[in-house]
Write a protein that holds these residues in place. Structure first.
Motif, mmCIF file in Angstrom:
data_model
loop_
_atom_site.group_PDB
_atom_site.id
_atom_site.type_symbol
_atom_site.label_atom_id
_atom_site.label_comp_id
_atom_site.label_asym_id
_atom_site.label_seq_id
_atom_site.Cartn_x
_atom_site.Cartn_y
_atom_site.Cartn_z
ATOM 1 N N ARG A 53 53.007 41.733 33.749
ATOM 2 C CA ARG A 53 52.572 40.356 34.014
ATOM 3 C C ARG A 53 51.306 40.306 34.863
ATOM 4 N NH1 ARG A 53 57.480 36.695 35.823
ATOM 5 N NH2 ARG A 53 55.840 35.164 35.574
ATOM 6 N N LYS A 54 50.911 41.463 35.456
ATOM 7 C CA LYS A 54 49.706 41.523 36.283
ATOM 8 C C LYS A 54 48.509 41.917 35.413
ATOM 9 C CE LYS A 54 52.482 42.997 40.191
ATOM 10 N NZ LYS A 54 52.917 44.152 40.960
ATOM 11 N N GLU A 55 47.455 41.132 35.475
ATOM 12 C CA GLU A 55 46.273 41.379 34.649
ATOM 13 C C GLU A 55 45.683 42.763 34.905
ATOM 14 O OE1 GLU A 55 42.280 38.859 33.795
ATOM 15 O OE2 GLU A 55 42.481 39.637 35.825
ATOM 16 N N ALA A 56 45.598 43.168 36.173
ATOM 17 C CA ALA A 56 44.958 44.440 36.528
ATOM 18 C C ALA A 56 45.696 45.645 35.951
ATOM 19 C CB ALA A 56 44.868 44.568 38.048
ATOM 20 N N HIS A 58 46.786 46.191 33.055
ATOM 21 C CA HIS A 58 46.377 46.494 31.681
ATOM 22 C C HIS A 58 45.091 47.311 31.599
ATOM 23 C CE1 HIS A 58 49.376 43.822 29.694
ATOM 24 N NE2 HIS A 58 49.389 43.332 30.912
ATOM 25 N N SER A 59 44.334 47.378 32.702
ATOM 26 C CA SER A 59 43.086 48.151 32.667
ATOM 27 C C SER A 59 42.938 49.013 33.927
ATOM 28 C CB SER A 59 41.892 47.209 32.533
ATOM 29 O OG SER A 59 41.847 46.317 33.624
ATOM 30 N N PRO A 106 39.171 42.924 31.560
ATOM 31 C CA PRO A 106 39.003 41.463 31.544
ATOM 32 C C PRO A 106 37.678 41.028 32.162
ATOM 33 C CG PRO A 106 40.651 42.114 33.164
ATOM 34 C CD PRO A 106 40.250 43.352 32.449
ATOM 35 N N HIS A 108 35.875 38.106 34.434
ATOM 36 C CA HIS A 108 36.148 37.028 35.385
ATOM 37 C C HIS A 108 34.891 36.185 35.513
ATOM 38 C CE1 HIS A 108 39.809 38.845 37.706
ATOM 39 N NE2 HIS A 108 39.976 38.828 36.400
ATOM 40 N N THR A 130 36.677 37.165 26.356
ATOM 41 C CA THR A 130 37.478 37.155 27.587
ATOM 42 C C THR A 130 37.686 38.565 28.115
ATOM 43 O OG1 THR A 130 39.511 37.173 26.282
ATOM 44 C CG2 THR A 130 38.707 35.022 27.040
ATOM 45 N N GLU A 131 37.332 39.566 27.293
ATOM 46 C CA GLU A 131 37.399 40.953 27.738
ATOM 47 C C GLU A 131 36.245 41.720 27.119
ATOM 48 O OE1 GLU A 131 41.324 42.224 26.610
ATOM 49 O OE2 GLU A 131 40.836 42.292 24.500
ATOM 50 N N GLU A 143 38.336 47.083 37.765
ATOM 51 C CA GLU A 143 39.514 46.256 37.486
ATOM 52 C C GLU A 143 39.132 45.118 36.535
ATOM 53 O OE1 GLU A 143 42.223 43.594 40.341
ATOM 54 O OE2 GLU A 143 41.840 45.593 41.119
ATOM 55 N N PHE A 144 37.904 44.606 36.700
ATOM 56 C CA PHE A 144 37.379 43.536 35.849
ATOM 57 C C PHE A 144 35.862 43.544 35.945
ATOM 58 C CE2 PHE A 144 38.325 41.764 40.022
ATOM 59 C CZ PHE A 144 37.119 41.163 40.379
#
Length: 196
Positions: A53-56, A58-59, A106, A108, A130-131, A143-144
């Motif tokens: 559930r945490k965006e970070a 995934h990458s 992702p 930002h 978006t990515e 991280e992004f």
């Protein structure tokens, strides 16, 4: 951001064995890549569900401990139930510090509300991406990627080549300098029709 996971080697394979695992609150998975043979694993469902559930997550580089042996991995794929909040399977790829990674991170977007095209012209922000697919060594993995819209006027856009990437990070464009984000003028379609 650091992520740590615990897993155990999975002894049994197959559809019915995986179903039994899921019923007992576990998630089957696999770690592959590098010079070592793939390892079938099982992990606690709630632990992996909360991390996904945490965006970070995934990458990011993930430290996974399998029977006390630590490895660095990337999340490569996961399957979930069609409508229940259940994770069915997780794939991890080993990370080699000397080889470049190909991964999507992702984007930002900052200063959307204060961009002249939005604040002064009443335009709308149009997120085309978006990515972003990038290439870098594990130590340089961001991280992004931040995209600053602070100077965009109505009708302006930012392309991949205009992004400020961290040191050691390259964007993979497949020969196309695509649009990342743009500001569409208020009533753009009506104005075009009137001009014709």
């Amino acid at each position: 951001m650091q992520f740590d996971l615990n897993a155990q080697p999975r002894q049994v394979q197959g559809t019915s064995a995986s179903r039994r695992l899921r019923r007992s609150g576990k998630v089957p998975g696999i770690i592959y890549g590098g010079e070592v043979a793939p390892v079938m694993i099982e992990m606690d469902h709630n632990e992996i569900y909360l991390q996904l559930r945490k965006e970070a997550f995934h990458s990011a580089i993930i430290n996974i401990s399998v029977d006390g042996k630590k490895e660095q991995v990337l999340l490569r794929d996961y399957q979930t139930h069609a409508y229940k909040l259940r994770v069915h399977h997780v794939d991890f790829q080993r990370v080699d510090a000397t080889h470049e990674l190909h991964i999507k991170v992702p984007l930002h977007f900052i200063n959307e509300e204060t961009a002249p095209g939005v604040k002064l012209s009443g335009g709308l922000v149009n997120h085309v991406m978006t990515e972003l697919e990038i290439q870098c060594l594990a130590k340089d993995l961001p991280e992004f990627v931040e995209v600053d819209l602070g100077a965009l006027k109505a009708g302006d856009s930012i392309h991949v080549s205009q992004l400020k990437l961290p040191a050691g990070v390259k964007a993979i464009t497949h020969g196309d300098d695509g649009v990342v984000v743009g500001i569409v003028g208020k009533g753009g379609a009506e104005e075009e029709g009137a001009a014709e």
